[in-house]
Design an enzyme around this catalytic site. Structure first.
Site, PDB file in Angstrom:
ATOM      1  N   PHE A  48     -39.093  35.502 -41.676  1.00 12.32           N
ATOM      2  CA  PHE A  48     -38.508  34.787 -40.540  1.00 12.32           C
ATOM      3  C   PHE A  48     -37.600  35.747 -39.772  1.00 12.32           C
ATOM      4  O   PHE A  48     -36.974  36.626 -40.346  1.00 12.32           O
ATOM      5  CB  PHE A  48     -37.645  33.611 -41.020  1.00 12.32           C
ATOM      6  CG  PHE A  48     -38.422  32.444 -41.548  1.00 12.32           C
ATOM      7  CD1 PHE A  48     -39.789  32.330 -41.383  1.00 12.32           C
ATOM      8  CD2 PHE A  48     -37.760  31.424 -42.217  1.00 12.32           C
ATOM      9  CE1 PHE A  48     -40.490  31.238 -41.862  1.00 12.32           C
ATOM     10  CE2 PHE A  48     -38.440  30.323 -42.700  1.00 12.32           C
ATOM     11  CZ  PHE A  48     -39.807  30.231 -42.530  1.00 12.32           C
TER      12      PHE A  48
ATOM     13  N   HIS B 164     -48.847  39.969 -48.324  1.00  8.00           N
ATOM     14  CA  HIS B 164     -47.679  39.095 -48.273  1.00  8.00           C
ATOM     15  C   HIS B 164     -48.127  37.727 -48.790  1.00  8.00           C
ATOM     16  O   HIS B 164     -47.462  37.141 -49.624  1.00  8.00           O
ATOM     17  CB  HIS B 164     -47.114  39.025 -46.858  1.00  8.00           C
ATOM     18  CG  HIS B 164     -45.823  38.286 -46.757  1.00  8.00           C
ATOM     19  ND1 HIS B 164     -44.718  38.630 -47.498  1.00  8.00           N
ATOM     20  CD2 HIS B 164     -45.454  37.191 -46.038  1.00  8.00           C
ATOM     21  CE1 HIS B 164     -43.719  37.798 -47.217  1.00  8.00           C
ATOM     22  NE2 HIS B 164     -44.139  36.908 -46.348  1.00  8.00           N
TER      23      HIS B 164
ATOM     24  N   CYS C 173     -37.685  37.500 -45.810  1.00 10.40           N
ATOM     25  CA  CYS C 173     -38.704  37.679 -46.854  1.00 10.40           C
ATOM     26  C   CYS C 173     -39.285  39.080 -46.877  1.00 10.40           C
ATOM     27  O   CYS C 173     -40.185  39.364 -47.668  1.00 10.40           O
ATOM     28  CB  CYS C 173     -39.775  36.619 -46.695  1.00 10.40           C
ATOM     29  SG  CYS C 173     -39.065  34.959 -46.834  1.00 10.40           S
TER      30      CYS C 173
ATOM     31  N   GLU D  19     -52.046  37.256 -41.316  1.00 14.10           N
ATOM     32  CA  GLU D  19     -52.176  38.492 -42.094  1.00 14.10           C
ATOM     33  C   GLU D  19     -53.633  38.960 -42.097  1.00 14.10           C
ATOM     34  O   GLU D  19     -53.909  40.147 -41.904  1.00 14.10           O
ATOM     35  CB  GLU D  19     -51.666  38.264 -43.527  1.00 14.10           C
ATOM     36  CG  GLU D  19     -51.596  39.554 -44.330  1.00 14.10           C
ATOM     37  CD  GLU D  19     -50.806  39.408 -45.631  1.00 14.10           C
ATOM     38  OE1 GLU D  19     -50.473  38.265 -46.018  1.00 14.10           O
ATOM     39  OE2 GLU D  19     -50.516  40.455 -46.248  1.00 14.10           O
TER      40      GLU D  19
END
Lengths: 427, 402
Positions: free
Chosen positions: A413, A317, A177, A328
């Site tokens: 990931f 994100h 991602c 985050e």
């Protein structure tokens, strides 16, 4: 001879001169921006395939780009081409079919899909006991050139490179991602090295299939809030329950600032800082102390040659998974300190979902548009604040504010953490 | 002034064995190198199977092993060999600064789950609903992670603590070329000091063979030299291969007291459309550029030729002309002894070239056509070529460090 513009480390400044975007909100930067700053959601019920037995039945699929055959590689390519066309036209660079630089493309992993697998199996010799052996046997006699090409990992980049005439061997990449951000980082590095004056950076991902939805479901990564699709993606909210899988593409034309100025191009922004930090804790989770995410953010700010308090806006994100948003927020606080509470941060994913491989590129494009227009897109579906996340998430309504430096985060990931600092054209 | 780029660690695993000594013995020291070939498990297609690995040696935690299928285990294992060879194991300060570029293919599908679905779907009342139901119940969550290409790099970070940065390149053979090329360029330009780069490929996997089969790219029956295949229709014999390199700037290596196997002189990549003559013309330009880097006698070439008819015939034509012109000494087709290792091919060839330079010798021919001739001189440079089965043309050169 005019003075060349270098950054604080004596490297060529890297400018963005063209952007193209496709998301579930629509085709083209303008349409996307209008919808995004109006707080519209592109998330809807899946109608590409039956949703029986699926725990998640919503997605941000791209349903308006023509493509054939009906496979993920074909749609990923078509959407990537659409975004790239727009970016190159905006930049006005090169000649049609002759882009003066290398291509860096973030793509999803692709493979033969179920309809094809089924067709092979059904047509095969039933006397061969082994399932795959049976399909291999018939496949050898089928010799389906397109199926072969389009399930090679190099396919999408190869087609983009041929169509747009980029130079050298195109690079296809994945950092899960964070891939879209990585594609931009590779382009920035190439220009900083002086390999060429231009680079084409693309992130494209249209891989929503039943199997993909099920796989992410099995990892408990997806929101199961199916009832009202537009409200399912709720980053930073207390009731967030996972991300919404989505599709999209973005393309950015990068150029050395000097080359862009010399040809009279409009400079949309500069990519001022890039960095990464890999996490060694777990395959899907960040280190509890956030050190890898913090490291990526810190390294990027350092690479940009700015202080943390110069950041005007953070393009998060912000996936809407319980874990990501907490991590985050914690990591940003570690780097920005108390100031994090006054720094607006919003998640485009609240509206377009998580476009996976394309997300970093799409969100970079929207970060640039934020600088260009002075309007910050909101985090929608923010109805239930999470008391443990003390951030100014630009809730539900856009905000007009002068933004000249943006931090854009991308995490994935496999311990992938990649960030960009994007800045307005130097005065 | 561009910085010197050194190879200071090599990890190799293949059908011949693991580690540098095993490969040197099997490819250079024995009188007649013998490929190891499995003719049974994927018949009628032969392949070069991986030697058994004692996974505990490089992936000590069983919990980590369980999170991977064989492709990721092989890559993680081989990366561990390279890091150990470079003296980095346990040096967490260095490892946290080490950048990683992995050239990856796909991880394994669950063949049993696929089989269950394929055999039941035709008789299902609603095939698509059946597919959803069975995928939801049959797929294991860990298998998704074992399938993701970037999770090889992710596992290397977890198991070996390489955390400077992590990038995964895709795109079959040329991704292995691009990975080494980008590392070379970054180090030369000061965009990083030390990198781990490489890839792994598992032959004999039926999900992968299906993909290759539908393109008509597999060589059926008894393997013959790649140089003999073009006139017999062409085709590839896949080989299991793991190849990782530790590459660093000379200054960085010297500061930590490491000696190099070789210096990288150049890495070049191109992607033609493969119209007749295009790939050879691109490789000719690459060779001309490489020939300008460093002097010495005509170098031998390690070729990754896959045996595909047009590409291999073109590459052989170019190499034969270069031999006639006295610009290269001779050629070794790595697929003859190792099989074709897709993403891992180019990192393996650069590693094997560096190994040969450090041992002041070269590899023996494995070629019944006689195109590969003995190498009499001790080479001071070795050229590696890797052309993709479908697309992509890469070339690199390693040079002896005095």
């Amino acid at each position: 001879m005019s003075q060349s513009l270098q950054d604080h480390r004596g490297r060529p400044v890297v400018a963005v001169t063209g952007i193209g975007v496709v998301t579930s909100l629509g085709e083209g930067l303008d349409d996307n921006w209008d919808a995004l700053t109006a707080g519209k959601s592109g998330i809807h019920r899946i109608n590409r395939f039956p949703i029986e037995h699926l725990r998640t039945t919503i997605a941000g699929t791209i349903d308006f780009i023509p493509y054939a055959p009906k496979t993920a590689p074909a749609l990923t390519l078509a959407t990537g081409e659409t975004a790239t066309e727009e970016a190159i036209a905006m930049a006005g660079i090169g000649c049609p079919g002759d882009f003066p630089g290398q291509l860096f493309t973030a793509i999803p992993p692709v493979e033969m899909e179920w309809p094809r697998r089924r067709a092979l199996f059904d047509a095969a010799n039933p006397e061969i006991a082994d399932t795959y052996g049976r399909m291999i046997d018939i496949a050898c006699r089928t010799n389906d050139d397109y199926e072969y090409r389009s399930t090679l990992y190099g396919f999408v980049a190869e087609c983009l490179a041929e169509r747009f005439g980029t130079k050298g061997a195109p690079i296809s990449l994945t950092t899960a991602c964070a891939s879209g951000a990585t594609a931009i980082q590779l382009g920035v590095e190439a220009i900083r090295r002086g390999d060429s004056d231009a680079a084409l950076c693309v992130g494209t991902d249209c891989s929503v299939t039943a199997e993909a939805v099920i796989r992410f479901s099995l990892l408990s990564a997806l929101s199961g809030a199916n009832d009202v699709p537009e409200q399912a993606s709720k980053p930073f909210s207390k009731d967030r329950d996972g991300f919404v899988i989505a599709e999209g593409a973005a393309a950015l034309v990068l150029e050395s600032y000097d080359a862009a100025r010399a040809r009279g191009a409009k400079i949309l922004a500069t990519i001022r800082g890039i960095a990464e930090k890999a996490d060694d804790f777990h395959r899907t989770r960040s280190k509890p102390d956030g050190s890898a995410v913090i490291g990526a953010i810190r390294n990027t700010i350092e690479d940009a040659g700015i202080e943390p308090d110069q950041i005007d806006y953070i393009n998060a994100h912000g996936t809407g998974t319980p874990e990501n948003d907490k991590m985050e927020a914690m990591s940003l606080e570690a780097v920005l300190g108390e100031r994090v509470k006054q720094t607006p941060i919003s998640s485009n994913k609240s509206m377009i979902g998580h476009t996976l491989t394309a997300a970093g590129a799409i969100e970079a494009a929207f970060s640039i548009q934020t600088i260009q227009t002075g309007r910050i897109p909101p985090t929608i579906n923010y109805r239930m604040p999470d008391p443990t996340i003390e951030l100014d998430v630009v809730p539900n309504e856009p905000r007009d504010e002068n933004v000249s430096i943006v931090l854009s985060n991308s995490f994935g990931f496999g311990g992938q953490n990649a960030c960009l600092v994007i800045s307005a054209e130097p005065a | 002034m561009a910085r010197e780029v050194w190879i200071t660690g090599i990890g190799l695993t293949s059908s011949l064995g693991e580690g540098l000594d095993a490969h040197w013995r099997a490819m250079a020291e024995v009188d007649q190198p013998q490929p190891v070939i499995d003719r049974v498990r994927a018949a009628p297609f032969a392949f070069h199977p991986m030697v058994p690995l004692d996974l505990d040696q490089q992936i000590p935690r069983k919990a980590d092993q369980r999170q991977m299928e064989f492709w990721q285990r092989l890559g993680t294992y081989t990366a561990g060999l390279a890091l150990a060879d470079a003296g980095l194991v346990g040096d967490n300060e260095q490892l946290s600064q080490t950048h990683m570029v992995v050239a990856a293919g796909a991880g394994e599908r669950d063949a049993d789950a696929d089989e269950g679905i394929l055999t039941g779907i035709s008789s299902a009342a609603n095939p698509e609903n059946f597919l959803n139901e069975r995928l939801s119940s049959d797929l294991r969550p860990t298998l998704f992670l074992a399938q993701l290409p970037n999770l090889l790099a992710g596992n290397i970070s977890i198991v070996h603590k390489v955390t400077g940065s992590s990038r995964t390149f895709l795109g079959e053979e040329i991704s292995g070329v691009s990975a080494v090329e980008i590392v070379f360029r970054r180090i030369r330009a000061g965009q990083g000091d030390i990198f781990l780069v490489g890839g792994a490929s598992v032959a004999g996997r039926k999900d992968m063979m299906l993909q290759r089969a539908i393109g008509g790219t597999l060589w059926a029956g008894e393997p013959v030299s790649v140089w003999a295949r073009p006139e017999r229709g062409g085709g590839t014999v896949l080989g299991s291969l793991g190849a990782f390199l530790v590459i660093e700037s000379r200054d960085h290596a010297e500061a930590r007291g490491r000696k190099p196997y070789a210096r990288i002189g150049a890495v070049l990549s191109q992607q033609t459309r493969r119209r007749p003559g295009e790939a050879a013309a691109a490789a000719q330009r690459q060779f001309d550029e490489i020939a300008e880097v460093g002097g010495g006698g005509p170098p031998p070439v390690l070729s990754g030729a896959t045996g595909m008819a047009q590409a291999t015939a073109e590459e052989q034509g170019l190499l034969a002309a270069l031999i006639d012109q006295g610009r290269i000494s001779t050629v070794r087709g790595s697929a003859n002894i190792l099989g074709s290792g897709i993403e891992a091919t180019f990192p393996a060839l650069m590693g094997l070239g560096a190994l040969a330079l450090s041992r002041r010798g070269f590899f023996r021919p494995v070629d019944e056509t006689g195109f590969e001739q003995p190498q009499s001189e001790t080479p001071d440079r070795i050229v590696a070529t890797t052309w993709g089965i479908w697309r992509g043309e890469g070339m690199g050169v390693v040079e002896a460090v005095d």
